[in-house]
Design a protein around this motif. Structure first.
Motif, PDB file in Angstrom:
ATOM      1  N   THR A  28      -0.119  10.718 -12.558  1.00  0.00           N
ATOM      2  CA  THR A  28      -0.536   9.532 -11.820  1.00  0.00           C
ATOM      3  C   THR A  28       0.697   8.743 -11.411  1.00  0.00           C
ATOM      4  O   THR A  28       1.555   8.453 -12.242  1.00  0.00           O
ATOM      5  N   ARG A  29       0.778   8.441 -10.145  1.00  0.00           N
ATOM      6  CA  ARG A  29       1.852   7.589  -9.637  1.00  0.00           C
ATOM      7  C   ARG A  29       1.387   6.146  -9.724  1.00  0.00           C
ATOM      8  O   ARG A  29       0.273   5.823  -9.312  1.00  0.00           O
ATOM      9  N   ALA A  30       2.234   5.301 -10.219  1.00  0.00           N
ATOM     10  CA  ALA A  30       1.897   3.884 -10.317  1.00  0.00           C
ATOM     11  C   ALA A  30       1.869   3.256  -8.924  1.00  0.00           C
ATOM     12  O   ALA A  30       2.532   3.726  -8.002  1.00  0.00           O
ATOM     13  N   ALA A  31       1.102   2.196  -8.800  1.00  0.00           N
ATOM     14  CA  ALA A  31       1.091   1.442  -7.554  1.00  0.00           C
ATOM     15  C   ALA A  31       2.453   0.790  -7.373  1.00  0.00           C
ATOM     16  O   ALA A  31       3.180   0.552  -8.338  1.00  0.00           O
ATOM     17  N   GLY A  32       2.804   0.524  -6.160  1.00  0.00           N
ATOM     18  CA  GLY A  32       4.095  -0.107  -5.909  1.00  0.00           C
ATOM     19  C   GLY A  32       4.179  -0.590  -4.481  1.00  0.00           C
ATOM     20  O   GLY A  32       3.182  -0.658  -3.767  1.00  0.00           O
ATOM     21  N   THR A  33       5.378  -0.917  -4.079  1.00  0.00           N
ATOM     22  CA  THR A  33       5.584  -1.349  -2.702  1.00  0.00           C
ATOM     23  C   THR A  33       6.440  -0.311  -1.991  1.00  0.00           C
ATOM     24  O   THR A  33       7.250   0.378  -2.606  1.00  0.00           O
ATOM     25  N   ALA A  34       6.230  -0.210  -0.710  1.00  0.00           N
ATOM     26  CA  ALA A  34       7.000   0.704   0.127  1.00  0.00           C
ATOM     27  C   ALA A  34       7.349  -0.036   1.408  1.00  0.00           C
ATOM     28  O   ALA A  34       6.801  -1.099   1.701  1.00  0.00           O
ATOM     29  N   ARG A  35       8.274   0.538   2.161  1.00  0.00           N
ATOM     30  CA  ARG A  35       8.682  -0.100   3.404  1.00  0.00           C
ATOM     31  C   ARG A  35       8.393   0.840   4.557  1.00  0.00           C
ATOM     32  O   ARG A  35       8.730   2.018   4.512  1.00  0.00           O
ATOM     33  N   ASN A  36       7.745   0.308   5.576  1.00  0.00           N
ATOM     34  CA  ASN A  36       7.494   1.078   6.789  1.00  0.00           C
ATOM     35  C   ASN A  36       8.830   1.205   7.519  1.00  0.00           C
ATOM     36  O   ASN A  36       9.398   0.207   7.955  1.00  0.00           O
ATOM     37  N   PRO A  37       9.367   2.433   7.662  1.00  0.00           N
ATOM     38  CA  PRO A  37      10.689   2.579   8.278  1.00  0.00           C
ATOM     39  C   PRO A  37      10.716   2.191   9.759  1.00  0.00           C
ATOM     40  O   PRO A  37      11.757   1.815  10.278  1.00  0.00           O
ATOM     41  N   ARG A  38       9.582   2.257  10.411  1.00  0.00           N
ATOM     42  CA  ARG A  38       9.539   1.930  11.833  1.00  0.00           C
ATOM     43  C   ARG A  38       9.602   0.423  12.063  1.00  0.00           C
ATOM     44  O   ARG A  38      10.323  -0.055  12.931  1.00  0.00           O
ATOM     45  N   THR A  39       8.837  -0.326  11.254  1.00  0.00           N
ATOM     46  CA  THR A  39       8.756  -1.772  11.478  1.00  0.00           C
ATOM     47  C   THR A  39       9.536  -2.576  10.451  1.00  0.00           C
ATOM     48  O   THR A  39       9.791  -3.757  10.665  1.00  0.00           O
ATOM     49  N   GLY A  40       9.881  -1.959   9.328  1.00  0.00           N
ATOM     50  CA  GLY A  40      10.567  -2.683   8.269  1.00  0.00           C
ATOM     51  C   GLY A  40       9.622  -3.497   7.407  1.00  0.00           C
ATOM     52  O   GLY A  40      10.045  -4.155   6.462  1.00  0.00           O
ATOM     53  N   GLU A  41       8.335  -3.456   7.720  1.00  0.00           N
ATOM     54  CA  GLU A  41       7.336  -4.225   6.986  1.00  0.00           C
ATOM     55  C   GLU A  41       7.130  -3.635   5.586  1.00  0.00           C
ATOM     56  O   GLU A  41       7.085  -2.428   5.402  1.00  0.00           O
ATOM     57  N   THR A  42       7.007  -4.500   4.596  1.00  0.00           N
ATOM     58  CA  THR A  42       6.714  -4.070   3.234  1.00  0.00           C
ATOM     59  C   THR A  42       5.205  -3.948   3.080  1.00  0.00           C
ATOM     60  O   THR A  42       4.462  -4.845   3.478  1.00  0.00           O
ATOM     61  N   VAL A  43       4.776  -2.818   2.516  1.00  0.00           N
ATOM     62  CA  VAL A  43       3.347  -2.579   2.318  1.00  0.00           C
ATOM     63  C   VAL A  43       3.101  -2.202   0.867  1.00  0.00           C
ATOM     64  O   VAL A  43       3.984  -1.674   0.190  1.00  0.00           O
ATOM     65  N   ASN A  44       1.899  -2.484   0.398  1.00  0.00           N
ATOM     66  CA  ASN A  44       1.521  -2.103  -0.958  1.00  0.00           C
ATOM     67  C   ASN A  44       1.032  -0.661  -0.952  1.00  0.00           C
ATOM     68  O   ASN A  44       0.231  -0.276  -0.105  1.00  0.00           O
ATOM     69  N   ARG A  45       1.527   0.122  -1.903  1.00  0.00           N
ATOM     70  CA  ARG A  45       1.116   1.513  -2.042  1.00  0.00           C
ATOM     71  C   ARG A  45       0.221   1.595  -3.269  1.00  0.00           C
ATOM     72  O   ARG A  45       0.629   1.229  -4.369  1.00  0.00           O
ATOM     73  N   PRO A  46      -1.021   2.064  -3.103  1.00  0.00           N
ATOM     74  CA  PRO A  46      -1.929   2.131  -4.247  1.00  0.00           C
ATOM     75  C   PRO A  46      -1.534   3.247  -5.217  1.00  0.00           C
ATOM     76  O   PRO A  46      -0.800   4.175  -4.851  1.00  0.00           O
ATOM     77  N   ALA A  47      -2.026   3.156  -6.437  1.00  0.00           N
ATOM     78  CA  ALA A  47      -1.811   4.228  -7.412  1.00  0.00           C
ATOM     79  C   ALA A  47      -2.492   5.489  -6.886  1.00  0.00           C
ATOM     80  O   ALA A  47      -3.513   5.420  -6.205  1.00  0.00           O
ATOM     81  N   SER A  48      -1.908   6.638  -7.190  1.00  0.00           N
ATOM     82  CA  SER A  48      -2.490   7.897  -6.728  1.00  0.00           C
ATOM     83  C   SER A  48      -2.145   9.011  -7.704  1.00  0.00           C
ATOM     84  O   SER A  48      -1.259   8.870  -8.545  1.00  0.00           O
ATOM     85  N   LYS A  49      -2.863  10.112  -7.583  1.00  0.00           N
ATOM     86  CA  LYS A  49      -2.588  11.285  -8.408  1.00  0.00           C
ATOM     87  C   LYS A  49      -1.894  12.333  -7.549  1.00  0.00           C
ATOM     88  O   LYS A  49      -2.151  12.439  -6.348  1.00  0.00           O
ATOM     89  N   THR A  50      -1.031  13.104  -8.181  1.00  0.00           N
ATOM     90  CA  THR A  50      -0.352  14.190  -7.499  1.00  0.00           C
ATOM     91  C   THR A  50      -0.128  15.322  -8.495  1.00  0.00           C
ATOM     92  O   THR A  50      -0.341  15.148  -9.695  1.00  0.00           O
TER      93      THR A  50
END
Length: 92
Positions: A55-77
């Motif tokens: 399980t990947r923890a939730a976190g923040t990521a950045r949209n490389p095109r706009t530079g906007e910070t977005v929330n990334r939900p927890a997910s399984k891989t």
């Protein structure tokens, strides 16, 4: 990179079966591994490796095109940990 079709051909040749049987066997293997991981079980193939669901923890990521910070939900891989037999084979 080996494709699924190339893998089916290799399985058929090594096992002495036809390609349809090899394709069915490969698809059954993939389905069995997927079902095990979905149910939270690891798949251990001694000498080859272990497939694990993590399980990947939730976190923040950045949209490389706009530079906007977005929330990334927890997910399984799925992860694959190489076994000693495979590692030795690759390094010999």
């Amino acid at each position: 990179m080996t494709t699924k079709a190339e893998l089916v051909t290799a399985i058929a040749e090594k096992a002495g079966i036809n390609k349809n049987q090899a394709k069915d066997a490969l698809e059954a293997f993939i389905e069995a591994v997927t079902d095990s991981l979905k149910s939270g079980q690891d798949v251990r193939l001694v000498g080859f490796g272990t497939f694990k669901a993590v399980t990947r923890a939730a976190g923040t990521a950045r949209n490389p095109r706009t530079g906007e910070t977005v929330n990334r939900p927890a997910s399984k891989t799925a992860r694959f940990q190489v076994g000693e037999g495979l590692k030795s084979s690759l390094n010999s």
